[in-house]
Design a protein around this motif. Structure first.
Motif, short mmCIF file in Angstrom:
data_model
loop_
_atom_site.label_atom_id
_atom_site.label_comp_id
_atom_site.label_asym_id
_atom_site.label_seq_id
_atom_site.Cartn_x
_atom_site.Cartn_y
_atom_site.Cartn_z
N THR A 154 -50.38 -5.86 22.83
CA THR A 154 -50.06 -7.28 22.74
C THR A 154 -49.12 -7.69 23.88
N ARG A 155 -49.06 -8.98 24.12
CA ARG A 155 -48.23 -9.47 25.23
C ARG A 155 -46.75 -9.19 25.03
N LEU A 156 -46.27 -9.39 23.80
CA LEU A 156 -44.85 -9.14 23.56
C LEU A 156 -44.49 -7.68 23.77
N MET A 157 -45.32 -6.77 23.29
CA MET A 157 -45.05 -5.34 23.46
C MET A 157 -45.14 -4.94 24.93
N GLN A 158 -46.14 -5.43 25.62
CA GLN A 158 -46.29 -5.08 27.03
C GLN A 158 -45.11 -5.57 27.85
N ASN A 159 -44.63 -6.75 27.56
CA ASN A 159 -43.52 -7.33 28.32
C ASN A 159 -42.18 -6.70 27.92
N LEU A 160 -41.84 -6.81 26.64
CA LEU A 160 -40.48 -6.48 26.20
C LEU A 160 -40.25 -4.99 26.01
N ARG A 161 -41.29 -4.24 25.70
CA ARG A 161 -41.14 -2.78 25.55
C ARG A 161 -41.61 -2.02 26.78
N GLU A 162 -42.89 -2.20 27.13
CA GLU A 162 -43.46 -1.38 28.19
C GLU A 162 -42.89 -1.72 29.57
N ASP A 163 -42.75 -3.01 29.85
CA ASP A 163 -42.29 -3.42 31.18
C ASP A 163 -40.77 -3.45 31.29
#
Length: 703
Positions: free
Chosen positions: A306-315
């Protein structure tokens, strides 16, 4: 030979075909499969109850789910009434006590539960009649015994204390209030004051109004035929009488003018719980629901893609997880995005939330992320179809929410048709990036950096229950801090002068206390034994089923703790020099007596009125632990304490409530001590105190 040649040819064809697959491109999805959902049997009873039957004879079990038809009610200064009433439904009937209900359902292996809006029974088919005896008895004859009413209220009192230390509960309360206000049932939050206003008569009145057959639904699933179901429904439920269901229209929620920033303080927190939420004008079955659900799924609705996970966790590596949730109900709906973030990146995390909300309203999502999340949703939906209970619940929702008859049959087709343009349209229609509620639960140190997100730089401060925070005003104390402790020591020793109290304390060479601890969340008993030996030796052990699970020893010079490990065996740790020094400062069986000798350790903050009682508030810090204790100004006894301990895992809050002070061997100790550690509550009952009986030194030995 012919078969061998044919087999080789087929194998070669397979290899050749495999070699032609272009793995750089995702496979083109086929058309959405048609769903053949078995139509349940539906019929009405004369008293207004609708029965929905989904037969399934694969397992010899049958379930009955009775769902009330009334809308939620405003409870005002008795907010929480429906919760209390729901928890009391199984506490007894005119025909059976709570224990009798529990014993009878256990004997036949049935599962029976009830709350403010439904009763559910699951039972083996051969025991169906006995199970229905219990279910219909609760449905028609619940009598809410006074002792059970008092017990449940006490349980809620402990729970309300835990809310004050649980950031997730604080966030839930704040969000409910902010989205719907206290003029909507979804925005009402139980507090200590509203709980105190609830009487047993209120509970009975709620039950009589809520539990009525008109407008209700009986969902039957399992090993039962249509003929048997109709016979059971008519014999067991058709003679039930009651009033008309309650109906009420409410607002769909409050959209703020400009972004609204709300803060709830969690003292000592090392991370912030952040929520960005807003109401949506949607009811179940809305023509936009599947499209908006798809937007929510790829935005933050689960999974690492998801966008939130990709941004706030992964990135950014700001958090372990950030998620969004779309909640669609008949009386109010909303979208909420939430996560927990380190204090130092709290403002940066909000910036990224706002960036993602803006982005979803301004540009098309990619075909890859849309396809991936639609496939995930389709798979989840397909898995639910394996359960007969799901089929019956589909029918329940169809009738209750007035959905099209083919709503679930066409679900996969509608999902398959959701396009990139649809997602952008949903974003523009429902998400207003400059009209969001930004709620932060955390340490006061993050407060200043939150002002940038409010158009006027204003931050609303709420308390743990979502109400505007009122600063506690302390009155000046009429005695000194030393006299507060002395008054307490004299109360505990039941003496009128400090000299007599000291003399009585010094006569105590040993003391053993035995208590039973019952966690609120689990039906189990723990035994706690504490030992004291003058001048400053102490020990404690906690047991479960005769097995020691936790132990602490202090021999006056050295100390150790031992806890059962999840991997087996015990984790043992010796006290540091600092911990030994701290332990020695409260070594008496009355810690306040020891503190009297160290006046620099504590201070008297003043007098606070709590629940109509004036309390002396004394604060003291021992090592990394700060404690506020509240002493009744009239009798001197300690009624509350709030402790904040800094640990390696972060701050840990502990609340203790002392009650039923009882004479044990000439000393007053609380018979009941309710303890809340973060969100976990338990109650200790002191059963026995032994004074000046021999205690072997091995109890305190530190190896």
């Amino acid at each position: 030979m012919k078969n061998l040649i044919l087999g080789s040819a087929l194998a070669l064809t397979s290899v050749f075909a495999f070699g032609q697959v272009d793995r750089s491109k995702a496979p083109i999805p086929g058309p959405a499969p048609e769903i053949n959902i078995p139509q349940p049997v539906v019929f009405d009873l004369d008293n207004g109850m609708k029965v929905i039957l989904s037969p399934n004879d694969k397992i010899p079990k049958v379930s009955f789910n009775l769902v009330m038809g009334s809308d939620p009610r405003l409870e005002g200064n008795k907010a929480g009434l429906s919760d209390v009433a729901g928890d009391l439904l199984m506490s007894g009937t005119d025909n059976r006590t709570k224990d009798e209900i529990d014993n009878e359902k256990d004997f036949i292996g049935a599962y029976l539960s009830a709350n403010s809006s439904n009763i559910y029974l699951s039972v083996l088919t051969k025991h169906m009649d006995k199970g229905l005896d219990l279910m219909t008895d609760v449905m028609k004859n619940a009598n809410f015994p006074q002792d059970e009413f008092e017990r449940i209220k006490k349980q809620y009192e402990s729970g309300l204390y835990s809310i004050k230390t649980d950031p997730s509960s604080m966030m839930a309360n704040a969000m409910q209030k902010v989205l719907f206000t206290d003029q909507h049932p979804y925005g009402e939050v139980m507090t200590e004051e509203t709980l105190a206003n609830i009487t047993r008569e209120d509970v009975i009145d709620f039950y009589n109004k809520q539990y009525t057959p008109a407008g209700s639904y009986l969902v039957i699933v399992g090993d039962i035929t249509e003929a048997e179901a109709k016979k059971v429904a008519n014999e067991r439920f058709a003679d039930w009488e009651g009033g008309v269901p309650y109906e009420k229209a409410y607002s769909r929620g409050v959209i703020p003018e400009g972004n609204r920033v709300i803060f709830v303080e969690k003292p000592g927190a090392v991370q912030s719980v952040i929520s960005v939420s807003f109401p949506i004008n949607m009811v179940p079955g809305d023509e936009d629901q599947i499209k908006l659900s798809t937007l929510n799924k790829l935005f933050g609705g689960g999974g690492f893609g998801t966008r939130l996970m990709q941004n706030l966790r992964e990135d950014k590596a700001y958090t372990y997880g950030a998620y969004s949730r779309m909640n669609v109900n008949r009386k109010g709906s909303y979208i909420n995005a939430q996560g927990s973030f380190r204090n130092e990146v709290s403002d940066s995390s909000i910036t990224q939330f706002l960036y993602e909300f803006n982005r979803i309203t301004q540009e098309l999502v990619t075909e890859d992320e849309l396809s991936l999340n639609k496939a995930s949703m389709a798979g989840s939906f397909a898995r639910t179809l394996e359960s007969p209970r799901t089929i019956a619940n589909f029918a329940l929702r169809t009738y209750r929410n007035d959905l099209p008859k083919d709503y679930y049959q066409t679900y996969l087709q509608k999902l398959s048709n959701v396009s990139q343009a649809d997602i952008l349209e949903m974003g523009k229609k429902y998400i207003k990036p400059n009209n969001l509620n930004i709620i932060v639960v955390g340490n006061e140190e993050v407060l200043e950096n939150l002002k940038q997100f409010d158009a006027d730089g204003n931050i609303e401060i709420l308390d743990a229950f979502g109400n505007p925070k009122v600063e506690v005003t302390l009155k000046p104390a009429d005695i000194s801090k030393k006299e507060v402790f002395e008054k307490y020591v004299m109360a505990v020793t039941q003496t009128s002068k400090m000299k007599k109290a000291v003399k009585k304390i010094e006569k105590v060479k040993t003391m053993t206390k035995k208590a039973v601890i019952v966690p609120n969340q689990a039906p189990m008993e723990l035994k706690m034994t504490t030992y004291f030996k003058a001048p400053n030796m102490s020990a404690s052990k906690m047991e479960f089923n005769g097995m020691v699970i936790q132990e602490e020893r202090f021999d006056g010079k050295n100390g150790m703790t031992k806890r059962m490990s999840q991997q087996g065996g015990f984790d043992e740790e010796k006290m540091t020099d600092e911990q030994i020094e701290d332990h020695a400062r409260t070594a008496s069986f009355i810690p306040e007596y020891s503190l009297l000798c160290n006046e620099e350790d504590y201070q008297l903050l003043g007098i606070e009125n709590r629940d109509g009682i004036d309390m002396y508030v004394v604060e003291y810090t021992i090592g990394k632990t700060t404690t506020k204790s509240y002493f009744n100004t009239e009798n001197g006894l300690k009624e509350y304490s709030e402790t904040l301990e800094v640990t390696e895992e972060g701050p840990q809050s502990v609340v203790l409530i002392y009650s039923e002070f009882t004479d044990y061997q000439g000393f007053l100790f609380p018979k009941k001590t309710s303890q809340v550690v973060e969100s976990v509550g338990m109650t200790a009952t002191l059963n026995e105190v032994e004074v000046n009986k021999k205690i072997d030194d091995s109890k305190f030995e530190v190896k």
